[in-house]
Design a protein around this motif. Structure first.
Motif, PDB file in Angstrom:
ATOM      1  N   LYS A 355       0.819  -1.212   0.000  1.00  0.00           N
ATOM      2  CA  LYS A 355       0.000   0.000   0.000  1.00  0.00           C
ATOM      3  C   LYS A 355       0.853   1.263   0.000  1.00  0.00           C
ATOM      4  CE  LYS A 355      -3.844  -2.459   2.111  1.00  0.00           C
ATOM      5  NZ  LYS A 355      -4.699  -2.676   3.298  1.00  0.00           N
ATOM      6  N   ALA A 358       2.069   1.703  -3.505  1.00  0.00           N
ATOM      7  CA  ALA A 358       0.986   2.147  -4.382  1.00  0.00           C
ATOM      8  C   ALA A 358       0.747   3.643  -4.249  1.00  0.00           C
ATOM      9  CB  ALA A 358      -0.288   1.365  -4.063  1.00  0.00           C
ATOM     10  N   LEU A 362       3.227   4.475  -7.355  1.00  0.00           N
ATOM     11  CA  LEU A 362       2.342   4.213  -8.483  1.00  0.00           C
ATOM     12  C   LEU A 362       1.380   5.363  -8.743  1.00  0.00           C
ATOM     13  CD1 LEU A 362       1.457   0.421  -8.127  1.00  0.00           C
ATOM     14  CD2 LEU A 362       3.314   1.527  -9.382  1.00  0.00           C
ATOM     15  N   THR A 393      -2.111  -2.587 -12.481  1.00  0.00           N
ATOM     16  CA  THR A 393      -0.763  -2.457 -11.918  1.00  0.00           C
ATOM     17  C   THR A 393      -0.772  -2.732 -10.417  1.00  0.00           C
ATOM     18  OG1 THR A 393      -0.249  -0.813 -13.613  1.00  0.00           O
ATOM     19  CG2 THR A 393       1.218  -0.924 -11.720  1.00  0.00           C
ATOM     20  N   LEU A 394      -1.819  -2.289  -9.711  1.00  0.00           N
ATOM     21  CA  LEU A 394      -1.917  -2.563  -8.278  1.00  0.00           C
ATOM     22  C   LEU A 394      -2.071  -4.058  -8.017  1.00  0.00           C
ATOM     23  CD1 LEU A 394      -2.219  -1.706  -5.331  1.00  0.00           C
ATOM     24  CD2 LEU A 394      -4.646  -1.290  -5.772  1.00  0.00           C
ATOM     25  N   LEU A 397       1.162  -5.619  -8.526  1.00  0.00           N
ATOM     26  CA  LEU A 397       2.025  -5.331  -7.376  1.00  0.00           C
ATOM     27  C   LEU A 397       1.785  -6.326  -6.256  1.00  0.00           C
ATOM     28  CD1 LEU A 397       4.022  -3.417  -5.913  1.00  0.00           C
ATOM     29  CD2 LEU A 397       2.050  -2.036  -5.257  1.00  0.00           C
ATOM     30  N   GLU A 462      -9.265  -7.176  -6.815  1.00  0.00           N
ATOM     31  CA  GLU A 462      -8.423  -6.545  -5.805  1.00  0.00           C
ATOM     32  C   GLU A 462      -8.937  -6.840  -4.395  1.00  0.00           C
ATOM     33  OE1 GLU A 462      -6.170  -4.069  -3.288  1.00  0.00           O
ATOM     34  OE2 GLU A 462      -5.736  -5.108  -5.166  1.00  0.00           O
TER      35      GLU A 462
END
Length: 491
Positions: A355, A358, A362, A393-394, A397, A462
Motif C-alpha cells: 500500500k 501504491a 504508483l 498495476t496494483l 504489485l 483486488e
C-alpha cells in the motif's frame, strides 16, 4: 570500495547490445561516423551505470573505517581509492565498446579500432571525473538533479536504440559533407572523442586532439585529488511530491491501511524515498515509457498513438520486478531487527509495503501518464483506460511482491540484494501478457459503460486478493503461537 562486485551480467548485456547495433550500422558509416555512433552509446550507458550500479563509488568509500586502520598514509589511501575507480571506469568502457571495436567496418584499421577503445576510456574517465567532482562539492543536495539527469539518459538511450537505423543516413550525410555541420554537435562530447579515431567533417568545429588529451590528464588528476564525498544521512525529506501526496496519504491511512499494516506503511512511505541507492536505481525507469512516447509522438498519431498510450497505461507493471527487488535496499541494514522482532505477521508487513508503494510511487506515475493520455488523446480516452490500468498495476504489485521482494523492506545492504528468477524470461512473459491485455482493452472497451464494468471486475479481484492476504495473516496468528501476554513469540 565497499565490497561491490563488477556487474558482469550488466556489462555483457550492454556490450552485446552495442555490438548488435554496430553490426546494423557499420556498412553505412565510415570510421568517424561509426566512432560517433558507438561513442554516443558508450557515453549514455557508462553514465547510467555510474549513476546507478556504481553510484556509491562516486559518493563515499564504505570501507573507509577499515582502510584507515591500515598502515598507510592518507595520500596512499586516496590513491588506492582513485585507482580502484579508474579500474572500474576502464572496465565499463571496455565492456561496452570492445564488441563494437571487433565488429567495426571491415576497412577500419587495427590502429583505428585500438584508438576507438582509447577514446572510449578517455571519455569514461572524463565522465567519472565530472560526476565525482559534482558529488564531492554538492553531495546529496543535488540528488534530484542526478535523478533527472539519469532519467534523461534513459530517455535518450531508449530513444536512440529505437531510432538507431534511421540515424545512419543523417550521420553519413554529415560525414560526407552533404549536410553542413550542425552547431549543436560542437557541444557533444562523443563528437570530440571521435576525432581521436578519425578526422571529422571539414566543416566540423571540434577541439584539437591535444586539448582532449590535456582534458583527460586533468580528469585523471581530479580522480586522484578529490576525496570521496561524504554520505549524508540527514537529508531533506519534505519535497514537493511529499506535500502534494499528504492528503492522499491521510486518506489511505484512515480508510485503506489496517492497524497491523500501519507501521510498515509509514516506514516504507517515509524512509524508502530517502535511500539514495533505491532512488537512483528505480526512479529513472520512468524514462523508458517516456522514450516510447517520444518515438510514438513523432509519428502520424491516430490509432497507433492510442495503442501506444494504452500500452503505457497497462504495462508499468513490467518495471515492478526491478522496483520490488530494491525495496529491501538500505544503507543501514543493521536496523532490520526492528522488523524482525515486530509482533506482526509477514502478511501485514507485505500488505503495508504494497500500500505504501501504491500511494508513494504508483499514484504519481499514473497521474503523469493520465495527463499525457489526456493531452494526446483526450479526456474520454483517459477516463476509459487510466483507472483500469492503475488497478491492473496494483493487482500485479500484490502478486509480484512476494516473488520479487525476498527480504523485509529496508533490511538489506545494496550489494547483498538477491534475485532468484530469470529476469529475461520473467519480464518477457509479463510484458507479453500485459501487452495483450492493453490491446484487448483498447479494442473492446470503447465507451464508459464497458469501462465501468471492467473497472468493477478489477475492483472485485483486488478485494479478493486483499481478503486472501488477511486470511493468511489470521492463519499466521494462531493461538498456539501467542505468548502469555498475547504477543507473537519472536527472537
Amino acid at each position: 570500495m565497499g565490497g561491490e562486485l563488477v556487474p558482469a551480467a550488466a556489462l555483457l548485456a550492454q556490450g552485446s547490445l552495442v555490438g548488435a547495433l554496430a553490426l546494423m550500422v557499420r556498412d553505412g558509416l565510415d570510421d568517424w561516423g561509426f566512432s560517433l555512433f558507438t561513442l554516443s552509446l558508450s557515453a549514455g550507458l557508462v553514465s547510467m551505470t555510474l549513476l546507478g550500479e556504481f553510484g556509491s563509488l562516486l559518493r563515499s568509500d564504505p570501507a573507509a573505517a577499515w582502510s584507515e586502520a591500515l598502515p598507510a598514509s592518507p595520500l596512499e589511501r586516496r590513491a588506492g581509492n582513485a585507482l580502484a575507480v579508474l579500474l572500474l571506469l576502464g572496465l565499463l568502457s571496455a565492456g561496452v565498446l570492445l564488441p563494437a571495436a571487433l565488429l567495426a567496418p571491415a576497412e577500419m584499421s587495427v590502429g583505428a579500432r585500438a584508438m576507438l577503445l582509447v577514446a572510449s576510456a578517455s571519455q569514461a574517465v572524463a565522465l567519472g571525473s565530472c560526476l565525482l567532482t559534482i558529488q564531492a562539492l554538492l553531495g546529496a543536495r543535488i540528488e534530484g538533479l542526478l535523478v533527472l539527469l539519469q532519467t534523461l539518459l534513459v530517455v535518450g538511450a531508449v530513444t536512440g536504440l529505437l531510432t538507431a537505423p534511421a540515424m545512419v543516413p543523417a550521420v553519413s550525410a554529415i560525414e560526407s559533407g552533404e549536410v553542413l555541420w550542425p552547431a549543436g554537435l560542437s557541444w557533444f562530447p562523443p563528437a570530440w572523442y571521435s576525432s581521436l579515431v578519425a578526422a571529422g567533417p571539414t566543416s566540423a568545429s571540434l577541439p584539437p586532439v591535444a586539448l582532449l588529451l590535456l582534458g583527460t590528464l586533468i580528469a585523471l588528476l581530479v580522480l586522484f585529488a578529490l576525496p570521496p564525498a561524504a554520505d549524508e544521512r540527514s537529508r531533506r525529506s519534505a519535497t514537493v511530491l511529499t506535500w502534494f501526496l499528504r492528503p492522499v496519504r491521510a486518506l489511505a491511512s484512515r480508510f485503506w491501511v489496517r492497524p497491523a499494516e500501519r507501521g510498515t506503511f509509514d516506514l516504507v512511505y517515509d524512509a524508502l524515498p530517502l535511500e539514495r541507492d533505491f532512488v537512483l536505481r528505480t526512479y529513472p525507469m520512468i524514462g523508458i515509457p517516456l522514450a516510447f512516447l517520444v518515438v510514438g509522438a513523432d509519428g502520424e498519431g491516430g490509432q497507433g498513438l492510442r495503442d501506444l498510450l494504452a500500452l503505457l497505461l497497462f504495462t508499468p507493471a513490467v518495471y515492478l520486478p526491478v522496483l520490488l527487488a530494491h525495496v529491501p535496499v538500505t544503507a543501514s541494514p543493521g536496523a532490520r531487527w526492528i522488523l524482525d522482532c515486530a509482533p506482526i505477521p509477514a502478511e501485514a508487513v507485505q500488505g503495508g509495503a504494497v500500500k505504501a508503494l501504491a500511494v508513494r510511487f504508483l499514484l504519481p506515475l499514473y497521474l503523469v501518464l493520465t495527463l499525457l493520455a489526456v493531452y494526446f488523446s483526450g479526456l474520454l480516452f483517459a477516463a476509459r483506460l487510466a483507472i483500469p490500468g492503475a488497478l491492473i498495476t496494483l493487482i500485479s504489485l500484490r502478486l509480484l511482491y512476494p516473488r520479487c521482494a525476498l527480504a523485509p523492506p529496508l533490511s538489506t545492504a545494496t550489494d547483498e540484494i538477491e534475485v532468484r528468477h530469470d529476469w529475461t524470461g520473467f519480464l518477457l512473459t509479463l510484458a507479453v501478457v500485459l501487452t495483450l491485455l492493453a490491446i484487448t482493452a483498447q479494442r473492446l472497451i470503447v465507451d464508459l459503460p464497458r469501462s465501468i464494468v471492467f473497472l468493477l471486475a478489477l475492483l472485485t479481484l483486488e478485494l479478493i486478493l486483499s481478503r486472501v492476504n488477511r486470511a493468511g495473516e489470521a492463519a499466521t496468528l494462531r493461538p498456539t503461537e501467542l505468548g502469555n501476554d498475547g504477543v507473537v513469540d519472536g527472537p
